[in-house]
Design an enzyme around this catalytic site. Structure first.
Site, PDB file in Angstrom:
ATOM      1  N   VAL A   1     -24.739  36.556  -9.381  1.00 29.71           N
ATOM      2  CA  VAL A   1     -25.251  36.416  -8.066  1.00 29.71           C
ATOM      3  C   VAL A   1     -25.916  35.015  -7.729  1.00 29.71           C
ATOM      4  CG1 VAL A   1     -26.577  37.124  -5.981  1.00 29.71           C
ATOM      5  CG2 VAL A   1     -25.297  38.671  -7.276  1.00 29.71           C
ATOM      6  N   CYS A   2     -26.755  34.662  -8.936  1.00 29.10           N
ATOM      7  CA  CYS A   2     -27.670  33.672  -8.734  1.00 29.10           C
ATOM      8  C   CYS A   2     -27.134  32.291  -8.448  1.00 29.10           C
ATOM      9  CB  CYS A   2     -28.604  33.437  -9.967  1.00 29.10           C
ATOM     10  SG  CYS A   2     -29.405  34.916 -10.225  1.00 29.10           S
ATOM     11  N   PRO A   3     -26.078  31.998  -9.150  1.00 26.93           N
ATOM     12  CA  PRO A   3     -25.305  30.573  -8.824  1.00 26.93           C
ATOM     13  C   PRO A   3     -24.964  30.598  -7.489  1.00 26.93           C
ATOM     14  CG  PRO A   3     -23.940  31.787 -10.571  1.00 26.93           C
ATOM     15  CD  PRO A   3     -25.312  32.611 -10.041  1.00 26.93           C
TER      16      PRO A   3
END
Length: 187
Positions: free
Chosen positions: A46-48
């Protein structure tokens, strides 16, 4: 205890931004509006998507005089390696702060102690170094940079228009409210 209207606590960390390393402290957040976005870890899922979404709207934040910072408990070296290998992170032009000691993550109350990772915390800091917005999400829930941009505009409006408040879904240029006894029960 809420972090709203508190000063950013002292810290010192290293950051990576477009090929360079540099030191960041609580003083870095003063003199301009800042958005600090905590995320669990580099090289994840999810972070990128979130950091790329912020990268796509970064110019809009800059037009408002806002600097953006991404923070995880990875090192600034890991941030550099991630930027060199991920197409999404290659788009990131704002600073990525490394917080391997967890000092900054704990200062903002987003540390998951048993994992050594940050929750998805979003903070808007005014030029005086006070926290004006705090949102913390479960790590499975991604954020939306356009909604964050709207909230920054509202925070800036309220700061520059004492006595005014922004209602739900307020957009730049829309009507605001002046709290008064006359409005009680009429909204």
């Amino acid at each position: 205890m809420s972090l709203i209207n508190t000063q950013v606590k002292p810290f010192k960390a290293n950051a990576y931004q477009t090929g360079k390393f540099f030191e960041v402290t609580e003083e870095t957040f003063k003199g301009k509006w800042s958005v600090v976005v905590f995320y669990p870890a580099d090289f994840t899922f999810v972070c990128p998507t979130e950091l790329e979404d912020l990268a796509d709207t970064y110019a809009e934040f800059q037009k408002l005089g806002v600097e953006v910072y991404g923070v995880s408990t990875d090192t600034h070296f890991a941030h550099k390696a991630w930027a060199e290998t991920s197409p999404a992170i290659q788009k990131v032009k704002y600073a990525l702060i490394g917080d391997p000691t967890g000092t900054l993550t704990r200062n903002f109350d987003v540390m998951i102690e048993e994992e050594g990772l940050a929750l998805r915390g979003t903070f808007v800091i005014n030029p005086e170094g006070q926290i004006k917005l705090c949102e913390i999400h479960d790590n499975g829930i991604g954020r939306d940079a356009s909604e964050l941009l709207r909230k920054v505009k509202a925070a800036q409006y309220v700061a520059s228009h004492p006595g005014q408040v922004c209602p739900a879904k307020w957009q730049e240029g829309a009507a605001t409210l002046t709290p008064s006894l006359d409005l009680v029960g009429k909204i």
